[in-house]
Design a protein around this motif. Structure first.
Motif, short mmCIF file in Angstrom:
data_model
loop_
_atom_site.label_atom_id
_atom_site.label_comp_id
_atom_site.label_asym_id
_atom_site.label_seq_id
_atom_site.Cartn_x
_atom_site.Cartn_y
_atom_site.Cartn_z
N CYS A 116 22.64 95.26 35.08
CA CYS A 116 22.31 96.29 35.90
C CYS A 116 21.21 96.51 36.60
O CYS A 116 21.01 97.05 37.71
N SER A 150 27.12 99.65 39.36
CA SER A 150 26.41 99.60 38.23
C SER A 150 27.13 100.39 37.02
O SER A 150 27.25 99.94 35.71
N CYS A 157 24.92 104.27 33.66
CA CYS A 157 24.26 103.99 34.89
C CYS A 157 24.86 105.30 35.71
O CYS A 157 24.21 105.46 36.97
N LEU A 287 17.37 100.05 30.94
CA LEU A 287 17.47 100.76 32.03
C LEU A 287 16.08 101.30 32.53
O LEU A 287 16.00 101.91 33.50
#
Length: 328
Positions: A116, A150, A157, A287
């Motif tokens: 991602c 994503s 996400c 992330l």
């Protein structure tokens, strides 16, 4: 090392690759027997009818993950320099991304958050285009699609949708059509997914995709207490970066001031969205690697006392390597 990466020299790519190997090879001496690679969320798993979870050995898994991290680091470095977010070109964003993406051992193998991050970097590139764009509806639409894509890989996400709206508030005067375009972009992806569900007689389960968003926020997360020691230099660098930003805030260009406000929001949303997954995994915090790497790069570019920032960086590297040899 920091001084070398303060310069925009393509030779630094070689040193990036060397550092990436050094930060990851130690884990091979203390690896688990098997690591499962989950690339897609269960609701999107049927889109790739292949058994890839255990398709490669752990060394190959780590090698592929390392290559992806190196590519992402170079892409992030390009985005930061393209928008001149640090006021001068350097390879520090790439260096910091390589370091941050090796912070914990779950970061070292293939995972959905790692995949991602390609989309996260693309999202950052598009978000920053809000600042100078005269017609941003198409950008908003693209961003909605990117967030939806994503979330097929990693459902948390989905909360980056909030980042789109935060960027519209920060960079643009209010126009409801810009906001609506992002929603349409998001719905476009899930419309096609709904068609697939309909054609495979699963449309009655389509609503279950979003049920994890109602998961109660956990009161605690299971991280070994010794691993918190590795977060000490990270917290110190982030704090020093915020102090540096505060000192330079009104001296910086408007784009830089607004961008770092957006990165702070992205960092918070990326970190807090872990609750969506019932089973907590440290790899979720990949992330946060993009905004954290940019914050780190800003501090190390403007830090004045070389002995201090070099020592702090070496301490961080030593901590990463130490915890790869000790899984506790």
């Amino acid at each position: 090392m920091i001084k070398a990466f303060r310069n925009y020299n393509p030779v630094n790519i070689i040193w990036l690759a060397v550092l990436l190997v050094v930060l990851r090879i130690c884990y091979l001496f203390n690896t688990p027997d098997d690591v499962e690679f989950k690339m897609l969320e269960p609701f999107a798993r049927s889109l790739v009818p292949l058994k890839y979870e255990h398709a490669v050995s752990l060394p190959v898994n780590m090698a592929v993950a390392g290559i992806l991290v190196l590519i992402q680091a170079i892409l992030l470095n390009y985005v930061v320099n393209f928008y001149n977010l640090l006021s001068k070109p350097s390879f520090l964003p790439a260096l910091m991304y390589v370091v941050v993406s090796g912070l914990f051992t779950p970061f070292l193998t293939l995972s959905a958050p790692l995949i991602c991050n390609f989309l996260v970097i693309w999202i950052v590139y598009k978000l920053l285009a809000f600042y100078k764009g005269t017609e941003v509806r198409s950008i908003s639409y693209d961003l909605g699609m990117l967030v939806a894509l994503s979330s097929l890989f990693y459902l948390p996400c989905i909360y980056f949708f909030v980042v789109i709206w935060a960027a519209l508030l920060i960079f643009r005067p209010f126009d409801w059509r810009d906001w609506a375009a992002s929603i349409l972009g998001y719905l476009t992806v899930f419309f096609f997914l709904a068609v697939i569900y309909y054609l495979t007689d699963r449309i009655h389960t389509f609503y279950k995709i979003w049920l994890p968003l109602g998961t109660p926020f956990p009161e605690k997360i299971s991280i070994h207490y010794l691993q918190y020691a590795l977060l000490v230099p990270v917290a110190v660098i982030l704090l020093l970066c915020l102090v540096q930003l505060r000192g330079n805030f009104f001296k910086s260009y408007v784009l830089i001031r607004k961008s770092f406000q957006l990165f702070l929001i992205m960092f918070l949303i990326g970190g807090l969205s872990f609750y969506v997954k019932v089973k907590f995994n440290l790899d979720h915090f990949l992330l946060c690697a993009v905004p954290v790497a940019i914050f780190f790069a800003y501090y190390f570019l403007y830090a004045a006392k070389r002995w201090f920032y070099e020592s702090l960086f070496i301490l961080l590297l030593a901590g990463i390597i130490f915890f790869q040899f000790n899984t506790f």
